[in-house]
Structure formats: C-alpha cells, structure tokens
Design an enzyme around this catalytic site. Structure first.
Site, PDB file in Angstrom:
ATOM      1  N   HIS A  61       0.831  -1.208   0.000  1.00 61.86           N
ATOM      2  CA  HIS A  61       0.000   0.000   0.000  1.00 61.86           C
ATOM      3  C   HIS A  61       0.864   1.255   0.000  1.00 61.86           C
ATOM      4  CE1 HIS A  61      -2.277   3.170   2.255  1.00 61.86           C
ATOM      5  NE2 HIS A  61      -3.156   2.888   1.317  1.00 61.86           N
ATOM      6  N   GLU A  63      -3.861   7.848   7.649  1.00 57.42           N
ATOM      7  CA  GLU A  63      -4.860   6.924   7.104  1.00 57.42           C
ATOM      8  C   GLU A  63      -5.113   5.778   8.087  1.00 57.42           C
ATOM      9  OE1 GLU A  63      -5.756   4.550   2.896  1.00 57.42           O
ATOM     10  OE2 GLU A  63      -3.844   5.592   3.182  1.00 57.42           O
ATOM     11  N   GLU A  94       2.168   1.779  -3.443  1.00 50.37           N
ATOM     12  CA  GLU A  94       1.117   2.322  -4.309  1.00 50.37           C
ATOM     13  C   GLU A  94       0.995   3.841  -4.135  1.00 50.37           C
ATOM     14  OE1 GLU A  94      -2.981   3.653  -3.776  1.00 50.37           O
ATOM     15  OE2 GLU A  94      -3.048   1.554  -3.148  1.00 50.37           O
ATOM     16  N   HIS A  95       1.134   4.316  -2.916  1.00 44.60           N
ATOM     17  CA  HIS A  95       1.136   5.763  -2.672  1.00 44.60           C
ATOM     18  C   HIS A  95       2.368   6.418  -3.277  1.00 44.60           C
ATOM     19  CE1 HIS A  95      -1.937   6.848   0.625  1.00 44.60           C
ATOM     20  NE2 HIS A  95      -2.285   5.647   0.169  1.00 44.60           N
TER      21      HIS A  95
END
Length: 402
Positions: free
Chosen positions: A29, A109, A32-33
């Site tokens: 993740h 997040e 991906e950022h």
C-alpha cells in the site's frame, strides 16, 4: 463496448498485501502511494495534470492479492494512460524526502481507520479469521512496519510485486484491440519477471473479538470459513449469502430488521481469495440488541442449511446475475473484473458462462456449502461498541455449535 466515447484502463498486478511478511506489512500500500510522487519523466503534479488535461481521472487500490492502477479517459487518452501507468509500475522515483512525508500521510490513514467503527470492526474480524498470517494483517500496515521502509527496500519490493509475470493490462470501452496490443507491448517492453511466489495456504483460525468503545451503536461482524474463488462451490456460496442477507427480501433483513427491529443496517456478503473465502454478516444495532441479533444470525444460517425454498433460490439467482451483468455495463468494472479473471483463471469468463454456472446451482448445493462452512466448528465474532453488547461475541459461536 459499442456506444462509449471513453475508455477504462486497469493495469493490475496479481500480488498485494498477502505477499508481505511481518516486516513488510503495509509496504504494498505504501508503494502504491509512493509511485504517484514521481515516475518516469513526470513529477507528482505532472502525473495528475497530464491525465486531467485530457479529461481523465487516475486512481489506484491495494488489496490482499491484487494491486490496481486505473485510468478513466476519453477514447484518445489510451496512449497517455498506458505510458503513465507503465511509469508508475516500472519506473517510480521513490525519493527519500517524499517517502518521509508519505509515511506521515499513511500514518494518518491508519489513524482514521482506527477511529472509524465500521472500518475497525472489519479489521478486527479479518485479524481473528487469519491470525498470524498475511491475510490477517491490515493492508495499511502499522506505523512501525511502514516506518522501516527505505527507498531501496521499496524498490526491491516493487520488483517482487510488479513482475511481468503478474501484470495484466485490461481495457474496456472505446478501445481498438490491435492498437492496445501495440501500445502495451511498447509501454511494458522492459518489464522484468519477478521470482516465483507461492503464498502459504491460508488457515481459518477464528475466535471472539469483543472490544469496548464508547459508541452509540454496537457494530458486529460475524464470519464463517468458506471456499475460494476457484472452488466448484463458489457460486453456491454466493447464492447462500444472497438468500441469507443480500437484499431486503433476504432472511436476515426480514427477520432481524422487519420482524424484530433489531438492526437498521444488516448485510451478508462473501469475501474470496484464490484458495479460501469468508462468509460474513455485518450489523449495526443498539447495544441491548446485540446478543439477540447474534442468536438470530446463527439461527438463520442453520435454517438456510436445513431448507431452501424454490422461490428464494430463483430470486437469489436473478439478483446475482443482475449484479454481475450490471457491473459489466460499467467500463471500469468490466476492465477490473476481466483482469481479476485472467489472474485467477488464466482467461476471461463470458457473461453467458457465468450465468450457466449460477443456474446450475441447486438447493442441495447450498446445503452442502453450508455444511462445509460449519464443519470446522470455528467462527469469528467481532463486536465493537458499548460493554453491554460484548457478550454477543461468544453468543454467536455458542448458538451455532452448542
């Protein structure tokens, strides 16, 4: 897709958070950022401005078994979309200063998910279902695990995650196949293969997860072990969930909400991976009603295994086919669905083929899949909310198996 003036492009890697060890939890993740901070010749701002200048939109998502990069654009946006996605997947900058800032963003997040009850309760249930395994760790990771990531470590992780052997380029809408093949071959020409990876077989662990939190409502997620996407009983599982709690005519909705008034939000759903799956039930209810809802849910599961009415099965089949066909009318949903099918089954599956498989399911098949789910005598019950609701966690398993 005739009549469309737009395209939906998905570049999907058949790897995600399930490929992570404990030390790399959350790195898929985080990567991906990070690729959006700069890739190929473009800066972070250049990436979004280039896509939006042509009327497009760009997005990405990380799951346990897939990571997807998506572009929606006008029909002439395919070339740029492929170039940008190829740069994101193959040529990210991975700057150290950007990484330090993005760790803070992902940390927020993670904190936001912890503060959102209907996010947190699903994470509690997932952890209980697959405790100590990649499928039981949060996709976002933890502040500690993402804190250890360095640019060099993320680049090595990218090579493992986005190897040519795991990439699918899928486009739906106003697309010409010959043009797509030519553009994709050029855009991904230097994609290198990754080492062969075989995820460890998942083991359903189960258990009660009660957690007191000062909330107005109790949030419940109840789970049973189920079959994976490749299992012959996959569509029986989907239909079981549909009859149990898939709509307003479902058994749980009618019994728990309409007849007893135990919950406003109630739903049954299926989560499947390549080799394993979950049948889940979610409800938001008053704390005083949580124990009774757990009993009702267990009773409806047992009742559905014992008998399925012909009209229920027919209705569930119609609903499931409608949801599949409606999804295919969205270009992005079709692109994503097709990519997933290629990764799981090595080929796209036609709507007609799926409809035949659904129609072939019998009431006996639903009874069998129900018995399979109960055969391990294990379940998950995650309850988040006032203390008076927490006893529902033990109630669900006792009602099912005792």
């Amino acid at each position: 897709m005739p009549g469309l003036e737009t395209i939906a492009l998905s570049v999907v890697a058949g790897r995600g958070a399930r490929s992570e060890g404990t030390a790399e939890n959350g790195w898929s993740h985080l990567l991906e950022h990070m690729v959006f901070k700069g890739a190929g010749p473009r800066s972070s701002r250049d990436i979004v401005e280039a896509i939006e200048a042509e009327g497009g939109q760009i997005n990405a998502a990380t799951g346990y078994e897939r990571t997807s990069y998506q572009v929606r654009a006008l029909r002439d946006g395919l070339t740029l979309g492929l170039q940008v996605c190829a740069d994101l997947v193959l040529r990210p900058t991975l700057d150290a200063e950007d990484l330090a800032r993005e760790k803070q963003v992902v940390g927020q997040e993670i904190a936001e998910a912890a503060d959102t009850p209907d996010d947190l309760v699903f994470e509690m249930a997932q952890t209980a279902a697959f405790e100590g395994q990649p499928l039981g760790r949060p996709i976002l990771g933890t502040p500690e695990s993402i804190g250890h990531a360095t640019p060099d470590a993320l680049e090595a992780w990218r090579r493992r995650l986005y190897g040519a052997d795991s990439l699918v380029v899928s486009v739906a809408g106003a697309v010409d196949e010959a043009q797509l093949l030519d553009l994709a071959e050029r855009a991904f020409a230097d994609a290198a293969p990754a080492p062969t990876q075989t995820p460890e077989a998942a083991r359903f662990v189960g258990g009660a997860r009660p957690q007191a939190k000062k909330l107005e409502q109790a949030n419940l997620v109840l789970m049973l072990p189920a079959v994976g996407a490749r299992d012959p009983d996959y569509f029986a599982l989907r239909l079981f969930a549909e009859i149990l709690g898939g709509g307003m005519a479902s058994r749980l909705f009618q019994e728990a909400r309409e007849r007893r008034g135990l919950a406003y939000a109630v739903d049954a759903y299926v989560e499947t991976y390549a080799d394993v799956g979950l049948l889940g039930i979610f409800a938001g209810c008053a704390a005083r009603d949580a124990v009774e809802f757990a009993k009702v849910a267990a009773g409806e599961v047992a009742g559905l295994i014992a008998r399925v009415e012909p009209q229920e099965l027919a209705r569930a089949k119609a609903q499931l086919k409608a949801s599949l066909f409606m999804a295919r009318e969205s270009a992005l949903a079709r692109a994503e669905q097709t990519a997933a099918q290629v990764l799981v089954f090595d080929r796209p599956l036609s709507a007609a083929e799926l409809a035949v498989q659904i129609d072939e399911v019998t009431a006996q098949d639903l009874g069998r899949i129900g018995e399979r789910m109960l055969s391990e005598r294990r379940s998950v019950a995650a309850v988040l909310g006032p203390k008076t609701a927490l006893a529902a966690a033990e109630t669900f398993e006792k009602s099912l198996f005792h």
